[in-house]
Design a protein around this motif. Sequence first.
Motif, short mmCIF file in Angstrom:
data_model
loop_
_atom_site.label_atom_id
_atom_site.label_comp_id
_atom_site.label_asym_id
_atom_site.label_seq_id
_atom_site.Cartn_x
_atom_site.Cartn_y
_atom_site.Cartn_z
N ARG A 129 -4.05 0.09 -13.62
CA ARG A 129 -4.60 -0.71 -14.73
C ARG A 129 -3.57 -1.69 -15.29
N THR A 130 -2.32 -1.25 -15.38
CA THR A 130 -1.29 -2.14 -15.91
C THR A 130 -1.07 -3.34 -14.99
N MET A 131 -1.04 -3.10 -13.69
CA MET A 131 -0.81 -4.21 -12.76
C MET A 131 -1.90 -5.27 -12.88
N GLU A 132 -3.12 -4.84 -13.13
CA GLU A 132 -4.21 -5.81 -13.32
C GLU A 132 -4.16 -6.44 -14.71
N ASP A 133 -3.88 -5.61 -15.70
CA ASP A 133 -3.87 -6.07 -17.09
C ASP A 133 -2.84 -7.17 -17.31
N ALA A 134 -1.68 -7.03 -16.70
CA ALA A 134 -0.58 -7.97 -16.95
C ALA A 134 -0.61 -9.18 -16.03
N SER A 135 -1.58 -9.23 -15.10
CA SER A 135 -1.60 -10.34 -14.14
C SER A 135 -2.91 -11.11 -14.09
N ALA A 136 -3.99 -10.54 -14.63
CA ALA A 136 -5.32 -11.15 -14.53
C ALA A 136 -5.77 -11.28 -13.08
N VAL A 137 -5.35 -10.35 -12.23
CA VAL A 137 -5.78 -10.30 -10.84
C VAL A 137 -6.58 -9.02 -10.64
N ASP A 138 -7.82 -9.17 -10.16
CA ASP A 138 -8.65 -8.00 -9.88
C ASP A 138 -8.14 -7.36 -8.60
N LEU A 139 -7.59 -6.18 -8.72
CA LEU A 139 -6.97 -5.52 -7.57
C LEU A 139 -7.70 -4.25 -7.16
N ASP A 140 -8.88 -3.99 -7.68
CA ASP A 140 -9.58 -2.76 -7.33
C ASP A 140 -9.80 -2.65 -5.83
N TRP A 141 -10.13 -3.77 -5.19
CA TRP A 141 -10.32 -3.76 -3.73
C TRP A 141 -9.03 -3.36 -3.01
N PHE A 142 -7.89 -3.77 -3.57
CA PHE A 142 -6.61 -3.48 -2.93
C PHE A 142 -6.28 -2.00 -3.09
N TRP A 143 -6.38 -1.46 -4.32
CA TRP A 143 -6.10 -0.04 -4.52
C TRP A 143 -7.05 0.81 -3.68
N ARG A 144 -8.33 0.43 -3.65
CA ARG A 144 -9.31 1.21 -2.92
C ARG A 144 -8.95 1.26 -1.43
N GLY A 145 -8.63 0.12 -0.86
CA GLY A 145 -8.37 0.07 0.57
C GLY A 145 -7.05 0.70 0.97
N TRP A 146 -5.97 0.33 0.26
CA TRP A 146 -4.63 0.79 0.65
C TRP A 146 -4.34 2.22 0.19
N PHE A 147 -4.88 2.62 -0.95
CA PHE A 147 -4.49 3.90 -1.54
C PHE A 147 -5.53 5.00 -1.38
N TYR A 148 -6.80 4.63 -1.23
CA TYR A 148 -7.85 5.65 -1.18
C TYR A 148 -8.46 5.82 0.22
N THR A 149 -8.06 5.00 1.19
CA THR A 149 -8.61 5.11 2.54
C THR A 149 -7.48 5.11 3.56
N THR A 150 -7.86 5.33 4.81
CA THR A 150 -6.91 5.18 5.92
C THR A 150 -7.28 3.97 6.78
N ASP A 151 -8.02 3.03 6.19
CA ASP A 151 -8.32 1.79 6.90
C ASP A 151 -7.02 1.06 7.23
N ARG A 152 -7.10 0.20 8.21
CA ARG A 152 -5.92 -0.58 8.60
C ARG A 152 -6.26 -2.07 8.57
N THR A 153 -5.25 -2.89 8.53
CA THR A 153 -5.45 -4.33 8.61
C THR A 153 -5.60 -4.74 10.07
N ASP A 154 -6.71 -5.36 10.38
CA ASP A 154 -6.90 -6.00 11.68
C ASP A 154 -7.94 -7.09 11.49
N LEU A 155 -7.48 -8.28 11.17
CA LEU A 155 -8.37 -9.42 11.03
C LEU A 155 -8.36 -10.20 12.33
N ALA A 156 -9.55 -10.55 12.82
CA ALA A 156 -9.67 -11.24 14.10
C ALA A 156 -10.28 -12.62 13.90
#
Length: 766
Positions: free
Chosen positions: A540-567
């Motif tokens: 919450r602090t990282m979003e509060d102090a930056s005005a950047v919505d990061l829920d997608w980032f926390w969800r993907g990197w911290f709550y899943t084992t998905d990986r980056t592979d953009l084609a």
Amino acid sequence: MALLGLGLLPTLALQAQTTNSGTDKFAQLETLLPTPNSYRTASGAPGKDYWQQRADYDIKVTLDDAKQAITGRETITYTNLSPDVLPYLWVQLDQNLYDQNSITKSTQVSQLQDRMPFQALEGLVSDFDGGFKIESVTGKDGKALKTVTNHTMMRVDLPTPLRPGQAFAFNVKWRYNINDQIKLGGRSGYEYFAEDKNYLYEIAQFYPRMAVYSDNQGWQHKQFLGNGEFTLPFGDYKVSITAPADHVVGATGTLQNASQVLTSTQQKRLAQAKNAKKPVLIVSQPEAVAAEAKRATGTKTWTFAAKNVRDFAWASSRKFIWDAMEIKQSGKPVMCMSYYPKEGNPLWGQYSTEVVAHTIKTYSKFTIPYQYPVAISVHGPIFGMEYPMISFNGGRPEKDGTYSSQTKYAMIGVITHEVGHNFFPMIVNSDERQWSWMDEGLNSFVQYLTEQEWERNYPSRRGEPKNIVEYMRTDKSLQTPIMTNSESVLQFGNNAYAKPATALNILRETVMGRELFDHAFKTYATRWAYKHPTPADFFRTMEDASAVDLDWFWRGWFYTTDRTDLALESVKAYSPSTGDPAVEKARLQQLQAAQVPSISAQRNAQEVKSTLVDEKPELKDFYNAYNPLAVTAADQQRYQAYLAGLSPEQKQRLGQQQHFYELSLRNVGGLVMPVVLQLTYADNSKEIQTIPAEIWRKNNEKVTKVLVTKQPVISFVIDPFQQTADTDLSNNAFPRQPAASRFELFQQQQQAPANPMQQAAQSGTK
């Protein structure tokens, strides 16, 4: 690249996209995070009613160098600053990890190999008599208190419930045998040097200590099983350590009785260190070697005091060389020191204290100013372990004094990491028993920043996105999300250290940018210094102090084992038609002329000498002579009518040189990320365009994007600087690019070469 499209570019419109099945990767985290309250706010800051408990210690311990044992007694004063009434207290007994009946020993999975090293066997057959031997637990009045021990936790039942604002003092007497770290491992213990028959002690978790009671979970009394480290309340410490008279002792806090335990020469040297530009030897190597060779009789008691710390640790040996150098941090003096045996030189004398000082300065820049008066690095058998103001670190050169670059940088890295732990979690006091990543991951990230300021292109193990790729492409059955309890994490180093450190580096460099990230990260450290933050407070602090919505980032990197592979699956190139028949038909003629005839057409031209129409001209009609690409008067009339219907702005648009490209992008790995594109133009100039991760918000799996350029593009590459941890670079370029690599031929049974420094010494070169 796809063939040039024909005709006018259709009107661009927002594509109707369907979200992929399953959880929307841009869904907000509100349902996963705890509800904000007056203790912890929705902004991530401590609330108006935030509270935390306090535990103060007066400890007296004796080191038995003959039996490798500790005896001690302590008075703990526990202050209840919560709004709750407490009928009992919980005390941690971490040494019980070594008890023969410990949960750790009984639940440790193991298997036998055809060839077993002695060290591995030691853990299976050891009869070491470990664990605390609690002799008494009494109140201030000397009366025994009822206690119940549950493995590594001891409940102390209070005579009367402890009400809000009240304090309760009680006494504990105990003893325990110190573990051999070489044989049994552990976060503290002793190392025996057979050559000079001396011991080096790194002592921690040596006293029964209070568990945390907090607003978000009550008592944190999860059993200590080994991985999940420690969460502890803040307090003041007075610790008296009785050791052999010829030992040198270093500890958390400041030495209170220097005149009683140090020689006049040592006191003078310590004073010189306050104004030194480089480390000053308090105990030199010749002096330490002389101490090794003889045994003084009697003991000395070293007394240390530390304010507002969460723990206490110390080290003791007659083998110690000791150097020190004071720095100023935000105007406050910090004495940076190292203790190490001769076996650590020349590496330790050259680097250790300099690394300590550099770490304090750099971490203070990225987080909060270091507030403690001391920062210490001790060299022993354990490769790295941290405590307030003191850390235990590895990295030992060969006996001839040479060392490999790997040894050098591993030593610098581990000192940086362990000294850095003074900030996470010793000051920003997260719950290590529950979430290892909150101290290890955040600390590994700032370690990476610090290493890069130590030396240009420092070979950091963790932090660079490309370094995490191998882990993230492993089978998901071998991974756990970052948001996994410390004791259940698979691949602990990758999960708790490397992946969160990489995630934060990607946030800083690619998602948020350095300015927004650095401000938000400092805000988090400032808000939660000397407090107990949770993951939600960080998110919450990282979003509060930056005005950047990061829920997608926390969800993907911290709550899943998905990986980056953009084609980048395909690219279609378009250019708007001018409408001028002379221009457009000439262009089509060029395209037609450039087309390669089919294999059948090529062979027919050689093998079919004539066709029927060639032989019978009467079969020809209008269309045999018609040229659809010839410009006619009718074409010109239609063109003039077309121009007459255009506005001046539209006519200007027709005259501009513009190129349109439709890129088809697919999220193969499941982790939504920004699309970093490198465009290479026909003149070989390059441009970087970064498309925010929100491009995936309406379809998490596949999207198209139209780019408009003034020059023709000859190639597109996703993630050209490998800044998103993309696990498959083969699908990142269009046109596709082969991966360049080499193979090496070698003769089997090669011997590993000595380290380069050793080779140079042996050959007489430098």
